[in-house]
Design a protein around this motif. Sequence first.
Motif, PDB file in Angstrom:
ATOM      1  N   ILE A  51      30.832 -26.143  31.951  1.00  0.00           N
ATOM      2  CA  ILE A  51      31.600 -26.559  31.297  1.00  0.00           C
ATOM      3  C   ILE A  51      33.131 -25.879  31.542  1.00  0.00           C
ATOM      4  O   ILE A  51      32.790 -24.648  31.768  1.00  0.00           O
ATOM      5  CB  ILE A  51      31.070 -26.365  29.443  1.00  0.00           C
ATOM      6  CG1 ILE A  51      31.925 -26.515  28.547  1.00  0.00           C
ATOM      7  CG2 ILE A  51      30.658 -24.968  29.933  1.00  0.00           C
ATOM      8  CD1 ILE A  51      30.974 -26.825  27.064  1.00  0.00           C
ATOM      9  N   GLY A  55      35.777 -25.759  27.104  1.00  0.00           N
ATOM     10  CA  GLY A  55      34.838 -26.893  25.849  1.00  0.00           C
ATOM     11  C   GLY A  55      35.287 -27.962  26.503  1.00  0.00           C
ATOM     12  O   GLY A  55      33.889 -29.198  25.759  1.00  0.00           O
ATOM     13  N   SER A  58      32.573 -30.906  30.141  1.00  0.00           N
ATOM     14  CA  SER A  58      30.960 -30.956  30.354  1.00  0.00           C
ATOM     15  C   SER A  58      30.695 -31.951  30.973  1.00  0.00           C
ATOM     16  O   SER A  58      31.107 -33.009  31.269  1.00  0.00           O
ATOM     17  CB  SER A  58      30.368 -30.644  29.047  1.00  0.00           C
ATOM     18  OG  SER A  58      30.152 -31.720  29.039  1.00  0.00           O
ATOM     19  N   HIS A  60      26.974 -33.531  33.493  1.00  0.00           N
ATOM     20  CA  HIS A  60      25.361 -32.937  33.653  1.00  0.00           C
ATOM     21  C   HIS A  60      25.332 -33.677  35.051  1.00  0.00           C
ATOM     22  O   HIS A  60      25.136 -34.375  34.728  1.00  0.00           O
ATOM     23  CB  HIS A  60      24.721 -33.136  32.442  1.00  0.00           C
ATOM     24  CG  HIS A  60      25.224 -32.728  31.301  1.00  0.00           C
ATOM     25  ND1 HIS A  60      26.410 -32.836  30.560  1.00  0.00           N
ATOM     26  CD2 HIS A  60      24.313 -32.057  30.424  1.00  0.00           C
ATOM     27  CE1 HIS A  60      26.550 -31.859  29.260  1.00  0.00           C
ATOM     28  NE2 HIS A  60      25.380 -31.535  29.419  1.00  0.00           N
ATOM     29  N   THR A  69      21.893 -30.650  27.306  1.00  0.00           N
ATOM     30  CA  THR A  69      23.725 -30.999  26.505  1.00  0.00           C
ATOM     31  C   THR A  69      24.034 -29.314  26.710  1.00  0.00           C
ATOM     32  O   THR A  69      23.418 -28.352  26.494  1.00  0.00           O
ATOM     33  CB  THR A  69      24.174 -31.699  25.325  1.00  0.00           C
ATOM     34  OG1 THR A  69      23.527 -32.695  25.111  1.00  0.00           O
ATOM     35  CG2 THR A  69      25.304 -31.489  24.809  1.00  0.00           C
ATOM     36  N   ILE A  70      25.207 -29.466  27.485  1.00  0.00           N
ATOM     37  CA  ILE A  70      25.715 -27.329  27.401  1.00  0.00           C
ATOM     38  C   ILE A  70      26.633 -27.809  26.814  1.00  0.00           C
ATOM     39  O   ILE A  70      27.748 -28.631  26.522  1.00  0.00           O
ATOM     40  CB  ILE A  70      26.105 -27.492  29.246  1.00  0.00           C
ATOM     41  CG1 ILE A  70      26.761 -26.272  29.174  1.00  0.00           C
ATOM     42  CG2 ILE A  70      26.936 -28.601  29.462  1.00  0.00           C
ATOM     43  CD1 ILE A  70      27.115 -26.362  30.450  1.00  0.00           C
ATOM     44  N   SER A  71      26.879 -26.785  25.949  1.00  0.00           N
ATOM     45  CA  SER A  71      27.422 -26.075  25.095  1.00  0.00           C
ATOM     46  C   SER A  71      28.260 -24.941  24.898  1.00  0.00           C
ATOM     47  O   SER A  71      26.979 -23.972  25.820  1.00  0.00           O
ATOM     48  CB  SER A  71      27.513 -26.388  23.202  1.00  0.00           C
ATOM     49  OG  SER A  71      26.505 -26.032  23.448  1.00  0.00           O
ATOM     50  N   ARG A  72      29.107 -24.053  24.026  1.00  0.00           N
ATOM     51  CA  ARG A  72      29.559 -23.230  24.226  1.00  0.00           C
ATOM     52  C   ARG A  72      30.310 -22.623  22.997  1.00  0.00           C
ATOM     53  O   ARG A  72      30.960 -23.294  22.024  1.00  0.00           O
ATOM     54  CB  ARG A  72      30.664 -22.754  25.640  1.00  0.00           C
ATOM     55  CG  ARG A  72      32.125 -23.662  25.484  1.00  0.00           C
ATOM     56  CD  ARG A  72      32.517 -22.764  26.615  1.00  0.00           C
ATOM     57  NE  ARG A  72      33.626 -21.616  26.647  1.00  0.00           N
ATOM     58  CZ  ARG A  72      33.313 -21.143  27.819  1.00  0.00           C
ATOM     59  NH1 ARG A  72      33.483 -22.035  28.624  1.00  0.00           N
ATOM     60  NH2 ARG A  72      33.814 -19.615  28.271  1.00  0.00           N
ATOM     61  N   VAL A 103      35.972 -26.042  36.572  1.00  0.00           N
ATOM     62  CA  VAL A 103      34.480 -25.754  36.627  1.00  0.00           C
ATOM     63  C   VAL A 103      34.448 -26.482  37.920  1.00  0.00           C
ATOM     64  O   VAL A 103      34.667 -27.082  38.703  1.00  0.00           O
ATOM     65  CB  VAL A 103      33.803 -27.039  35.565  1.00  0.00           C
ATOM     66  CG1 VAL A 103      32.835 -27.633  36.472  1.00  0.00           C
ATOM     67  CG2 VAL A 103      34.502 -27.381  34.296  1.00  0.00           C
TER      68      VAL A 103
END
Length: 123
Positions: A51, A55, A58, A60, A69-72, A103
């Motif tokens: 990510i 944000g 992102s 995967h 699911t990636i989040s920040r 990234v």
Amino acid sequence: QVQLVESGGGLVQAGGSLRLSCAASGRTFSSYAMAWFRQVPGKERAFVAGISGSGGFSTHTASVKGRFTISRDNIENTLYLQMSSLKPEDTAVYYCAATYGIVRFSATDFSSWGQGTQVTVSS
């Protein structure tokens, strides 16, 4: 550099869910792209998700797309990985990692790592 501490791993049955967290120190968290990697014994650390600092972007890896699911949260300086529909092949030690700027996908491009958290999925 940032200091990273993961939490949230554990034992779960196949089909279950877990949420991993990665708390980061420092005041420039949003300057770092973040990622989750995972590693099983005898294999190299593998990219799971990444990510951007804001944000807004992102990505995967194919094997987890639609399930993870990636989040920040740049206010709380925390990175997350929401994992659902877990499979036994998701069993691994999961690491969060930070790299300054964009990234990246190779473990060698990341300068800061957490200590890892074990995720075990039983069949």
